[in-house]
Design a protein around this motif. Structure first.
Motif, PDB file in Angstrom:
ATOM      1  N   ASP A  55       0.806  -1.214   0.000  1.00 30.03           N
ATOM      2  CA  ASP A  55       0.000   0.000   0.000  1.00 30.03           C
ATOM      3  C   ASP A  55       0.842   1.269   0.000  1.00 30.03           C
ATOM      4  N   LEU A  56       2.156   1.131   0.071  1.00 28.91           N
ATOM      5  CA  LEU A  56       3.027   2.295   0.158  1.00 28.91           C
ATOM      6  C   LEU A  56       3.405   2.818  -1.218  1.00 28.91           C
ATOM      7  N   THR A  57       3.676   4.114  -1.286  1.00 29.85           N
ATOM      8  CA  THR A  57       4.206   4.712  -2.512  1.00 29.85           C
ATOM      9  C   THR A  57       5.631   4.207  -2.715  1.00 29.85           C
ATOM     10  N   GLY A  58       6.180   4.428  -3.894  1.00 27.03           N
ATOM     11  CA  GLY A  58       7.563   4.041  -4.152  1.00 27.03           C
ATOM     12  C   GLY A  58       8.522   4.706  -3.185  1.00 27.03           C
ATOM     13  N   ARG A  59       8.307   5.976  -2.922  1.00 25.27           N
ATOM     14  CA  ARG A  59       9.155   6.719  -1.976  1.00 25.27           C
ATOM     15  C   ARG A  59       9.090   6.074  -0.590  1.00 25.27           C
ATOM     16  N   ALA A  60       7.891   5.762  -0.137  1.00 26.52           N
ATOM     17  CA  ALA A  60       7.721   5.156   1.183  1.00 26.52           C
ATOM     18  C   ALA A  60       8.316   3.746   1.217  1.00 26.52           C
ATOM     19  N   ARG A  61       8.187   3.004   0.120  1.00 31.20           N
ATOM     20  CA  ARG A  61       8.770   1.662   0.077  1.00 31.20           C
ATOM     21  C   ARG A  61      10.286   1.720   0.172  1.00 31.20           C
ATOM     22  N   LEU A  62      10.882   2.689  -0.494  1.00 31.41           N
ATOM     23  CA  LEU A  62      12.332   2.867  -0.406  1.00 31.41           C
ATOM     24  C   LEU A  62      12.746   3.254   1.017  1.00 31.41           C
ATOM     25  N   ARG A  63      11.999   4.148   1.620  1.00 29.34           N
ATOM     26  CA  ARG A  63      12.304   4.583   2.987  1.00 29.34           C
ATOM     27  C   ARG A  63      12.185   3.415   3.960  1.00 29.34           C
ATOM     28  N   ARG A 104      21.581   0.270  -4.062  1.00 37.20           N
ATOM     29  CA  ARG A 104      21.096  -0.856  -4.882  1.00 37.20           C
ATOM     30  C   ARG A 104      20.375  -1.879  -4.010  1.00 37.20           C
ATOM     31  N   ALA A 105      20.931  -2.151  -2.831  1.00 41.23           N
ATOM     32  CA  ALA A 105      20.304  -3.110  -1.915  1.00 41.23           C
ATOM     33  C   ALA A 105      18.960  -2.572  -1.432  1.00 41.23           C
ATOM     34  N   VAL A 106      18.892  -1.284  -1.166  1.00 40.63           N
ATOM     35  CA  VAL A 106      17.637  -0.668  -0.724  1.00 40.63           C
ATOM     36  C   VAL A 106      16.594  -0.792  -1.828  1.00 40.63           C
ATOM     37  N   ALA A 107      16.983  -0.440  -3.047  1.00 40.46           N
ATOM     38  CA  ALA A 107      16.055  -0.517  -4.176  1.00 40.46           C
ATOM     39  C   ALA A 107      15.581  -1.954  -4.404  1.00 40.46           C
ATOM     40  N   ALA A 108      16.507  -2.903  -4.325  1.00 42.48           N
ATOM     41  CA  ALA A 108      16.137  -4.315  -4.527  1.00 42.48           C
ATOM     42  C   ALA A 108      15.154  -4.766  -3.447  1.00 42.48           C
ATOM     43  N   ALA A 130      17.552   3.814  -9.632  1.00 44.19           N
ATOM     44  CA  ALA A 130      17.448   5.207 -10.072  1.00 44.19           C
ATOM     45  C   ALA A 130      16.396   5.972  -9.277  1.00 44.19           C
ATOM     46  N   LEU A 131      15.409   5.254  -8.730  1.00 40.14           N
ATOM     47  CA  LEU A 131      14.360   5.925  -7.956  1.00 40.14           C
ATOM     48  C   LEU A 131      14.874   6.466  -6.625  1.00 40.14           C
ATOM     49  N   VAL A 132      15.959   5.890  -6.097  1.00 37.23           N
ATOM     50  CA  VAL A 132      16.553   6.447  -4.876  1.00 37.23           C
ATOM     51  C   VAL A 132      17.011   7.867  -5.159  1.00 37.23           C
ATOM     52  N   THR A 133      17.715   8.045  -6.262  1.00 39.18           N
ATOM     53  CA  THR A 133      18.191   9.379  -6.638  1.00 39.18           C
ATOM     54  C   THR A 133      17.027  10.290  -6.978  1.00 39.18           C
TER      55      THR A 133
END
Length: 137
Positions: free
Chosen positions: A9-17, A35-39, A46-49
């Motif tokens: 249910d989280l946004t991409g930003r929230a999922r990364l956080r 990379r580990a966070v994104a995976a 690229a979404l982290v940046t």
């Protein structure tokens, strides 16, 4: 507990956080790659940046999230119960119920960095303000 919403249910930003919080809690900031966070979040590195600008920006977002959560809990302190009883209850609730939050704070507060010193200062300041509020000072 910090994570009350299902990850789907989280946004991409929230999922990364969220992923960063969990990985920083387990491995520490320095040992965790974007990379580990994104995976872990199931997203592109690229979404982290895009969302945070840098790994440091991601860390700042995690710190804000953690501080907001702790601040919310501190604001529930009951002046009728007394300072120590209230602080004890909130501490047990925040840290006892959330091993990820405990792990994150343990890693962050043990590292020797400006970011960890700043987070510690903000935690101390927030707790001090709530103790003053409860004491009627």
């Amino acid at each position: 507990m910090v994570r009350a919403v299902a990850k789907s249910d989280l946004t991409g930003r929230a999922r990364l956080r969220e992923a960063a919080l969990e990985l920083f809690a387990e491995h520490g900031f320095e040992a965790t790659s974007t990379r580990a966070v994104a995976a872990a979040a199931g997203l592109s590195p690229a979404l982290v940046t895009r969302h945070f600008g840098s790994k440091q920006g991601l860390r700042e977002a995690v710190d804000e999230y953690v501080l907001d959560h702790i601040g919310e809990q501190l604001r529930t302190l009951d002046p009728e119960k007394g300072v120590m009883t209230s602080l004890g209850e909130v501490s047990a609730k925040v840290f006892g119920a959330d091993p990820v939050l405990r792990g994150y704070l343990r890693h962050v507060l043990l590292e020797d960095s400006e970011a960890s010193a700043a987070l510690f200062g903000r935690l101390l300041s927030g707790a001090h303000a709530e103790v003053e509020r409860l004491s009627g000072a």
